[in-house]
Design a protein around this motif. Structure first.
Motif, short mmCIF file in Angstrom:
data_model
loop_
_atom_site.label_atom_id
_atom_site.label_comp_id
_atom_site.label_asym_id
_atom_site.label_seq_id
_atom_site.Cartn_x
_atom_site.Cartn_y
_atom_site.Cartn_z
N UNK A 104 0.83 -1.20 0.00
CA UNK A 104 0.00 0.00 0.00
C UNK A 104 0.87 1.25 0.00
N UNK A 105 2.00 1.18 0.71
CA UNK A 105 2.93 2.30 0.69
C UNK A 105 3.55 2.51 -0.68
N UNK A 106 3.85 1.41 -1.37
CA UNK A 106 4.41 1.49 -2.73
C UNK A 106 3.41 2.16 -3.67
N UNK A 107 2.15 1.72 -3.61
CA UNK A 107 1.14 2.28 -4.50
C UNK A 107 0.89 3.76 -4.19
N UNK A 108 0.94 4.10 -2.90
CA UNK A 108 0.73 5.49 -2.51
C UNK A 108 1.82 6.40 -3.08
N UNK A 109 3.08 5.92 -3.04
CA UNK A 109 4.18 6.75 -3.53
C UNK A 109 4.32 6.68 -5.04
N UNK A 110 3.96 5.54 -5.64
CA UNK A 110 4.09 5.37 -7.09
C UNK A 110 2.74 4.90 -7.67
N UNK A 111 1.73 5.77 -7.67
CA UNK A 111 0.38 5.34 -8.08
C UNK A 111 0.29 4.85 -9.52
#
Length: 482
Positions: free
Chosen positions: A129-136
């Motif tokens: 979820x952190x990855x998607x938040x930073x790299x949507x």
């Protein structure tokens, strides 16, 4: 003596814990990765009908069932002396390269990705979820394309998770022209995502000073031998080929068929884990230590690049050359180079899948060869995590008399343990470990993308089952061994 426990360890398939032991002065005394779960597939497969094995053994793991499914089918091809028709072989190879792409993508973004893309994130955000938040935008592409890759696996395999298509001597049914069109479009998107992932790696990951230190620091280098399948051009081949082993100095030790290579491997057990420890019989067991005279070897993406002399596809070859330019020499012993090697393999798998989708004989109608009398067979294949052996002996009625599996994480178990100890030593040297430093210890095993459920096997009488009971404060109240 002080003990630090990381339990459970995270972002992997299976269950395990890391035990770090410090002496009275706070120096590292030992560190081990302990795998407490137990799988006994070799035992309860005995007496089963041979044709059931591809469906039974794939239940070992929900992350890499495709590897067990096809390794089992290949072992049965050999046990029944069956020649697989070309349309069936093309189906298997296309399916398998799609699996390699999907599995590597899963690790690079979901499991290992938070370590690579979010190096400074807090624990609560160090996840997908952190990855998607930073790299949507990247997250959206990854989810979309991986779903399409899973659709290929479903079209060919019959099911998206546990395939049912591979049979002794071939596959269950021909592939339709309509299915080919869907597969071709999806595989071309896989190639495009591979290009995007290469750009992200060079823009967001490789420039990080911390990641470069992990690649280049001697404290994360582990000089071992390496094993992997290669084709006639000495390029990695995930589905088939000869088993090549190179020494820690890079010299070829042997290049053999699956049954011959299996004869060069022995296994031993230790009382504190359910994972067995394979070693090369040419060197013998010299204990849990690396080096040119040790029998310990490694498998998986880094190993496959070390045993290969080139990649099989253009884009993968370009990135492989960048990889070699960065390190300067082979074999590359940097444990964290597994991530870069995994990216290169992911691109090769996508390019290979797109090429196979265009093969005229892919939709051929002859998909099953004639079976001979049941006997003995070895199937070897490159799982995403490394070399996988299935070895069966069948009785005259086609029932399984003997089954042995040596899976990728089992091959890597000695190396994973040593890498965890290396990183624990580096962390302890920096003072009392905090949460961020302890995550670096976990990063050492995550570089291998281990599948502990696949790797655990039981040797009767040697590895007792233990139950530990703790109170609400985490104090051990009672330990019962059976």
């Amino acid at each position: 003596m002080k003990k630090i426990v990381i339990d459970p360890i995270t972002r992997l398939e299976g269950h395990g814990k890391i035990l770090i032991y410090l002496d009275e002065e706070g120096k590292l005394r030992d560190a081990i990765l302990q795998v407490p779960e137990l799988r006994g597939f070799e035992a309860f497969c005995r007496g089963r009908r041979a044709e059931e094995m591809p469906q039974i053994t794939e239940r070992i793991c929900g992350v890499c069932p495709e590897a067990h499914h096809l390794a089992s089918a290949k072992a049965l091809d050999a046990a029944f002396q069956a020649e697989v028709p070309k349309p069936a072989r093309l189906q298997r190879e296309l399916f398998y390269n799609t699996y390699i792409f999907s599995d590597h993508l899963l690790h690079l973004v979901f499991l290992g990705g938070p370590d690579l893309l979010l190096p400074d994130a807090e624990k609560a955000e160090r996840n997908i979820l952190g990855v998607i938040k930073r790299f949507p935008d990247l997250g959206r592409k990854v989810v979309e394309v991986r779903a399409q890759a899973q659709k290929i696996l479903e079209l060919i395999g019959g099911k998206a998770i546990h395939p049912v298509f591979a049979l002794p001597g071939g596959v269950a049914k021909p592939l339709s022209a309509e299915d080919r069109g869907i597969i071709l479009a999806a595989s071309e998107r896989m190639v495009e995502l591979g290009k995007t992932m290469i750009a992200v790696f060079h823009e967001e990951i490789l420039p990080q000073p911390e990641f470069q230190s992990l690649l280049l620091s001697e404290e994360t280098w582990l000089p071992t031998h390496y094993m992997g399948l290669v084709d006639e051009n000495l390029a990695p081949n995930f589905y088939d080929g000869l088993v090549r082993v190179v020494t820690a100095e890079g010299a070829e030790l042997f290049r053999l068929s699956g049954p011959e290579a299996l004869g060069k491997i022995a296994e031993r057990s230790e009382p504190w884990t359910y994972v067995k420890f394979p070693y090369l019989t040419d060197f013998g067991w010299q204990g849990l230590r690396a080096g040119p005279d040790s029998g310990i070897y490694r498998v998986g993406p880094l190993a496959r690049l070390n045993v290969a002399e080139r990649m099989a596809t253009p884009l993968a070859q370009e990135e492989y050359e960048r990889f070699l330019d960065f390190f300067g020499e082979k074999p590359v012993h940097a444990t964290f180079a597994y991530h870069w090697a995994r990216l290169i393999e992911m691109v090769q798998a996508a390019e290979t899948a797109a090429k196979l989708a265009k093969e005229p004989e892919l939709t051929g109608s002859t998909v099953r060869g004639k079976l001979g009398a049941p006997g003995e067979g070895v199937g070897v294949i490159e799982a995403a995590r490394g070399t996988l052996f299935h070895h069966y002996k069948l009785d005259p009625q086609g029932l399984v008399e003997y089954a042995n599996l040596i899976v990728a994480t089992t091959h890597n178990a000695p190396g994973i343990g040593l890498s965890v100890k290396q990183m624990a030593a580096a962390v302890v040297e920096r003072g009392m470990p905090d949460e961020h430093l302890l995550n670096r210890v976990e990063m050492a095993f995550r570089a291998y993308d281990p599948c502990l459920a696949c790797a655990t096997h039981f040797l009767p009488g040697r590895l007792p089952v233990a139950v530990e009971i703790y109170d609400a404060e985490g104090k051990l109240l009672r330990r019962v061994e059976g």
